[in-house]
Design a protein around this motif. Structure first.
Motif, PDB file in Angstrom:
ATOM      1  N   ASP A  12       0.808  -1.220   0.000  1.00 59.08           N
ATOM      2  CA  ASP A  12       0.000   0.000   0.000  1.00 59.08           C
ATOM      3  C   ASP A  12       0.824   1.244   0.000  1.00 59.08           C
ATOM      4  OD1 ASP A  12      -2.102  -1.664   2.218  1.00 59.08           O
ATOM      5  OD2 ASP A  12      -2.531  -1.147   0.159  1.00 59.08           O
ATOM      6  N   GLY A  20      -3.200  -3.033  -7.245  1.00 59.59           N
ATOM      7  CA  GLY A  20      -4.337  -3.759  -7.809  1.00 59.59           C
ATOM      8  C   GLY A  20      -4.902  -4.808  -6.878  1.00 59.59           C
ATOM      9  N   GLY A  21      -6.214  -4.908  -6.823  1.00 60.01           N
ATOM     10  CA  GLY A  21      -6.849  -5.941  -6.002  1.00 60.01           C
ATOM     11  C   GLY A  21      -6.788  -7.265  -6.710  1.00 60.01           C
ATOM     12  N   HIS A  26     -12.119  -3.237  -8.494  1.00 55.09           N
ATOM     13  CA  HIS A  26     -13.069  -2.885  -7.450  1.00 55.09           C
ATOM     14  C   HIS A  26     -13.072  -1.384  -7.189  1.00 55.09           C
ATOM     15  CE1 HIS A  26     -15.719  -4.842  -4.605  1.00 55.09           C
ATOM     16  NE2 HIS A  26     -15.495  -3.819  -3.819  1.00 55.09           N
ATOM     17  N   GLU A  31     -14.429   4.080   0.114  1.00 54.42           N
ATOM     18  CA  GLU A  31     -13.701   3.522   1.250  1.00 54.42           C
ATOM     19  C   GLU A  31     -13.025   4.648   2.035  1.00 54.42           C
ATOM     20  OE1 GLU A  31     -10.406   0.611   0.850  1.00 54.42           O
ATOM     21  OE2 GLU A  31     -12.006  -0.826   0.437  1.00 54.42           O
TER      22      GLU A  31
ATOM     23  N   ARG B  31       0.897 -14.875  -3.561  1.00 55.56           N
ATOM     24  CA  ARG B  31       0.083 -13.731  -3.173  1.00 55.56           C
ATOM     25  C   ARG B  31      -1.394 -14.130  -3.075  1.00 55.56           C
ATOM     26  NH1 ARG B  31      -2.533  -8.917  -5.510  1.00 55.56           N
ATOM     27  NH2 ARG B  31      -2.756 -10.035  -7.462  1.00 55.56           N
ATOM     28  N   ILE B  35      -3.783 -14.068   0.216  1.00 60.47           N
ATOM     29  CA  ILE B  35      -5.012 -13.266   0.282  1.00 60.47           C
ATOM     30  C   ILE B  35      -6.170 -14.156   0.709  1.00 60.47           C
ATOM     31  CG2 ILE B  35      -6.748 -12.049  -1.104  1.00 60.47           C
ATOM     32  CD1 ILE B  35      -4.542 -10.701  -2.624  1.00 60.47           C
ATOM     33  N   LEU B  80      -9.499  -6.890  12.347  1.00 66.91           N
ATOM     34  CA  LEU B  80      -8.934  -5.683  11.740  1.00 66.91           C
ATOM     35  C   LEU B  80      -7.436  -5.824  11.473  1.00 66.91           C
ATOM     36  CD1 LEU B  80     -10.862  -2.920  13.725  1.00 66.91           C
ATOM     37  CD2 LEU B  80     -11.331  -3.790  11.450  1.00 66.91           C
ATOM     38  N   SER B  84      -5.942  -5.679   7.525  1.00 68.47           N
ATOM     39  CA  SER B  84      -4.903  -4.779   7.025  1.00 68.47           C
ATOM     40  C   SER B  84      -3.669  -5.540   6.548  1.00 68.47           C
ATOM     41  CB  SER B  84      -4.562  -3.627   7.983  1.00 68.47           C
ATOM     42  OG  SER B  84      -4.588  -4.012   9.301  1.00 68.47           O
ATOM     43  N   GLU B  87      -4.536  -6.414   3.100  1.00 69.76           N
ATOM     44  CA  GLU B  87      -4.517  -5.250   2.219  1.00 69.76           C
ATOM     45  C   GLU B  87      -3.116  -4.928   1.686  1.00 69.76           C
ATOM     46  OE1 GLU B  87      -7.404  -1.814   3.285  1.00 69.76           O
ATOM     47  OE2 GLU B  87      -7.305  -3.107   5.040  1.00 69.76           O
ATOM     48  N   THR B  88      -2.072  -5.318   2.428  1.00 75.60           N
ATOM     49  CA  THR B  88      -0.718  -5.057   1.932  1.00 75.60           C
ATOM     50  C   THR B  88      -0.417  -5.898   0.689  1.00 75.60           C
ATOM     51  OG1 THR B  88       0.355  -6.774   3.257  1.00 75.60           O
ATOM     52  CG2 THR B  88       0.146  -4.609   4.271  1.00 75.60           C
ATOM     53  N   LEU B  89      -1.294  -6.867   0.394  1.00 76.05           N
ATOM     54  CA  LEU B  89      -1.090  -7.693  -0.801  1.00 76.05           C
ATOM     55  C   LEU B  89      -1.832  -7.133  -2.002  1.00 76.05           C
ATOM     56  CD1 LEU B  89      -1.434 -10.972   1.173  1.00 76.05           C
ATOM     57  CD2 LEU B  89       0.575 -10.414  -0.184  1.00 76.05           C
ATOM     58  N   GLY B  90      -2.479  -5.981  -1.802  1.00 77.29           N
ATOM     59  CA  GLY B  90      -3.092  -5.303  -2.938  1.00 77.29           C
ATOM     60  C   GLY B  90      -4.586  -5.489  -3.103  1.00 77.29           C
ATOM     61  N   ILE B  91      -5.232  -6.145  -2.158  1.00 76.24           N
ATOM     62  CA  ILE B  91      -6.693  -6.257  -2.238  1.00 76.24           C
ATOM     63  C   ILE B  91      -7.294  -5.205  -1.315  1.00 76.24           C
ATOM     64  CG2 ILE B  91      -6.835  -8.008  -0.391  1.00 76.24           C
ATOM     65  CD1 ILE B  91      -9.158  -9.257  -2.004  1.00 76.24           C
ATOM     66  N   SER B  92      -8.444  -4.633  -1.692  1.00 73.10           N
ATOM     67  CA  SER B  92      -9.017  -3.588  -0.844  1.00 73.10           C
ATOM     68  C   SER B  92      -9.932  -4.204   0.210  1.00 73.10           C
ATOM     69  CB  SER B  92      -9.802  -2.582  -1.688  1.00 73.10           C
ATOM     70  OG  SER B  92     -11.030  -3.147  -2.088  1.00 73.10           O
ATOM     71  N   ARG B  93     -10.159  -3.425   1.283  1.00 75.59           N
ATOM     72  CA  ARG B  93     -11.023  -3.886   2.370  1.00 75.59           C
ATOM     73  C   ARG B  93     -12.431  -4.165   1.855  1.00 75.59           C
ATOM     74  NH1 ARG B  93     -10.706  -2.858   8.151  1.00 75.59           N
ATOM     75  NH2 ARG B  93      -8.521  -2.550   7.601  1.00 75.59           N
ATOM     76  N   ASP B  94     -12.938  -3.222   1.046  1.00 75.20           N
ATOM     77  CA  ASP B  94     -14.304  -3.379   0.534  1.00 75.20           C
ATOM     78  C   ASP B  94     -14.443  -4.630  -0.321  1.00 75.20           C
ATOM     79  OD1 ASP B  94     -14.981  -1.137   1.850  1.00 75.20           O
ATOM     80  OD2 ASP B  94     -15.618   0.022   0.103  1.00 75.20           O
ATOM     81  N   GLU B  95     -13.390  -4.918  -1.079  1.00 78.65           N
ATOM     82  CA  GLU B  95     -13.465  -6.099  -1.947  1.00 78.65           C
ATOM     83  C   GLU B  95     -13.529  -7.372  -1.101  1.00 78.65           C
ATOM     84  OE1 GLU B  95     -10.446  -6.219  -4.924  1.00 78.65           O
ATOM     85  OE2 GLU B  95     -11.221  -8.054  -5.819  1.00 78.65           O
ATOM     86  N   ASP B  98     -16.933  -7.647   0.339  1.00 74.34           N
ATOM     87  CA  ASP B  98     -17.829  -8.045  -0.728  1.00 74.34           C
ATOM     88  C   ASP B  98     -17.755  -9.555  -0.955  1.00 74.34           C
ATOM     89  OD1 ASP B  98     -19.651  -6.991  -2.663  1.00 74.34           O
ATOM     90  OD2 ASP B  98     -18.223  -7.665  -4.197  1.00 74.34           O
ATOM     91  N   GLN B  99     -16.538 -10.085  -0.915  1.00 72.37           N
ATOM     92  CA  GLN B  99     -16.367 -11.531  -1.098  1.00 72.37           C
ATOM     93  C   GLN B  99     -17.045 -12.317   0.027  1.00 72.37           C
ATOM     94  OE1 GLN B  99     -12.139 -12.098  -1.381  1.00 72.37           O
ATOM     95  NE2 GLN B  99     -12.070 -11.576  -3.558  1.00 72.37           N
TER      96      GLN B  99
END
Lengths: 121, 318
Positions: A12, A20-21, A26, A31, B31, B35, B80, B84, B87-95, B98-99
């Motif tokens: 990040d 990228g996610g 997304h 957010e 990765r 995730i 939490l 986080s 998230e350091t692997l590039g996926i967002s919290r919202d995503e 959502d999953q």
């Protein structure tokens, strides 16, 4: 093949857009931004990175950091900084970055061979 | 560097027990595996708040209530930390959320069982947190830095969870006949799902070999399960409760307990969504997410308004 040669600087820290996610598409516009949290565990010590969290603004980030990272008296002071403001060195360049230090062992006190009888030095 | 040398460099780091950090090169499957594992772990912490949250208002004393509140708050915190780390692997919290909400991501099946009596708070702390600790302690040395650091924090906090659970069981076992029966009933219901928590047997665990190679996992599912059974059976004896497995027997040759056949059909059935509470748990999470939408939006709008006001004041002053 080309894709694999990509440097893939995941993380990040200042380059979230590029990381990228899993799907990469997304929408994250709604957010809360990501913050890095630094905690001073007691007076006299440095603030140390504790982790990260999401918050709408700095004040909320500090309040959330208190709840998330200091439930057991882990800190007496909290710093938060929005993750996008952190710039990091590139691990791919670590050789040229740190290599010059490895051949200067004379910078360490153990480099000097002195008699055992020598005291208080 | 070529692909080959990136991979070689990565493999050597893994072999030398050098941690992988977010900005280091890593194979895409490493990765993705992380995730999947970290987000499932985070979801489990968050969904895991529900069966215990169920009893906060009905805890039998102020002390028990304060303890249970603190434990459930910890689970939220653990979720939490893990989100986080993922998230350091590039996926967002919202995503990730959502999953979870769409059923694409799983969480630990154990939380799809109901918590019917107060004794369940004891059994969950003792067995479910106990099994989780067994799993989590080796993860403190997992090869991905942010995950390992999150786990160190989690493990430090988790041991109180197990101890408070065992204390509840101990108190009930020393109580009236009815209380003792309640404790035994909770053990009967939570035992098998708890030992299923370690996942399918090694022979049927498709990811284990690769995860061991990457040092994401340090022990196989069956190794951890055996370790858990060996220590927990002794603990049950200590409070005079009986583990509900007629085939359970000490084996002098192996130095371990032999145990009966696990009902894996039940396990897969719950994983697939047909457990007693799957629907209820997911509904509760979705409702919390949807009901909280206005709060998230309002906080964002408020911070924008304040920022704009600050800018305005600056312009006026200039």
């Amino acid at each position: 093949m080309n894709q694999l040669i990509n440097k893939n600087l995941y993380g990040d820290y200042g380059d979230k857009e590029n990381a990228g996610g899993a799907s990469g598409s997304h929408d994250t516009s709604s957010e809360w931004p990501l913050w890095e949290v630094f905690i001073r565990s007691k007076a006299g010590l440095d603030h140390k990175h504790a982790g990260s969290l999401h918050a709408a603004d700095a004040q909320m980030a500090i309040e959330n950091a208190r709840d998330v990272y200091t439930r057991r008296m882990e800190g007496v002071s909290i710093w938060v900084v929005e993750s996008k403001y952190i710039h990091a060195s590139d691990p791919g360049e670590s050789e040229s970055m740190y290599e010059p230090a490895t051949d200067k062992i004379y910078r360490h006190p153990t480099f000097y061979d002195l008699p055992d009888e020598l005291k208080h030095m | 560097m070529t692909v080959h040398s990136f991979q070689e460099h990565f493999d050597k780091k893994i072999d030398d027990e050098v941690m992988i950090e977010p900005r280091d090169w890593m194979p895409d499957d490493y990765r993705k595996t992380l995730i999947r594992q970290i987000s499932q772990h985070a979801h489990s912490e968050i969904v895991g708040m529900l069966p215990e949250g169920n009893w906060i208002t009905r805890a039998p004393s102020l002390r028990r209530k304060a303890v249970l509140l603190a434990k459930v708050q910890d689970e939220g915190g653990h979720g939490l930390y893990l989100y986080s780390a993922a998230e350091t692997l590039g996926i967002s919290r919202d995503e990730m959320l959502d999953q979870l909400h769409t059923g694409k991501a799983k969480y630990s099946s154990i939380f799809n069982y109901p918590s019917l009596t107060w004794a369940d708070m004891g059994a969950i702390g003792w067995l479910v947190d106990g099994a989780a600790i067994m799993n989590q302690v080796p993860l403190c040395r997992t090869s991905y830095g942010p995950y390992a650091r999150a786990m160190v924090r989690v493990c430090k906090e988790e041991s109180f969870h197990q101890r408070q659970g065992f204390e509840i069981m101990l108190t009930l076992s020393n109580g009236t006949e009815v209380q003792k029966k309640m404790a035994q009933d909770a053990l009967n219901r939570w035992w098998w799902p708890s030992i299923m928590m370690f996942g399918p047997p090694d022979a049927d665990s498709p990811h284990t070999a690769q995860s061991m190679r990457w040092r994401i996992k340090r022990f196989t599912n069956d190794e951890l399960r055996q370790k858990f059974i060996d220590v927990t059976v002794e603990q049950a004896k200590l409070i005079g409760l009986t583990v509900p497995d007629p085939d359970l027997k000490w084996n002098d040759a192996t130095g371990h307990y032999d145990y009966g056949a696990i009902n894996w059909d039940e396990f897969w059935n719950v994983v697939k969504g047909n457990g007693p509470c799957n629907k209820e748990r997911l509904e509760a999470r979705k409702k919390a997410w949807e009901d909280g939408a206005w709060v998230r939006d309002a906080a964002l709008a408020y911070s924008k308004k304040r920022k704009a006001r600050k800018e305005n004041n600056k312009t006026l002053a200039a």
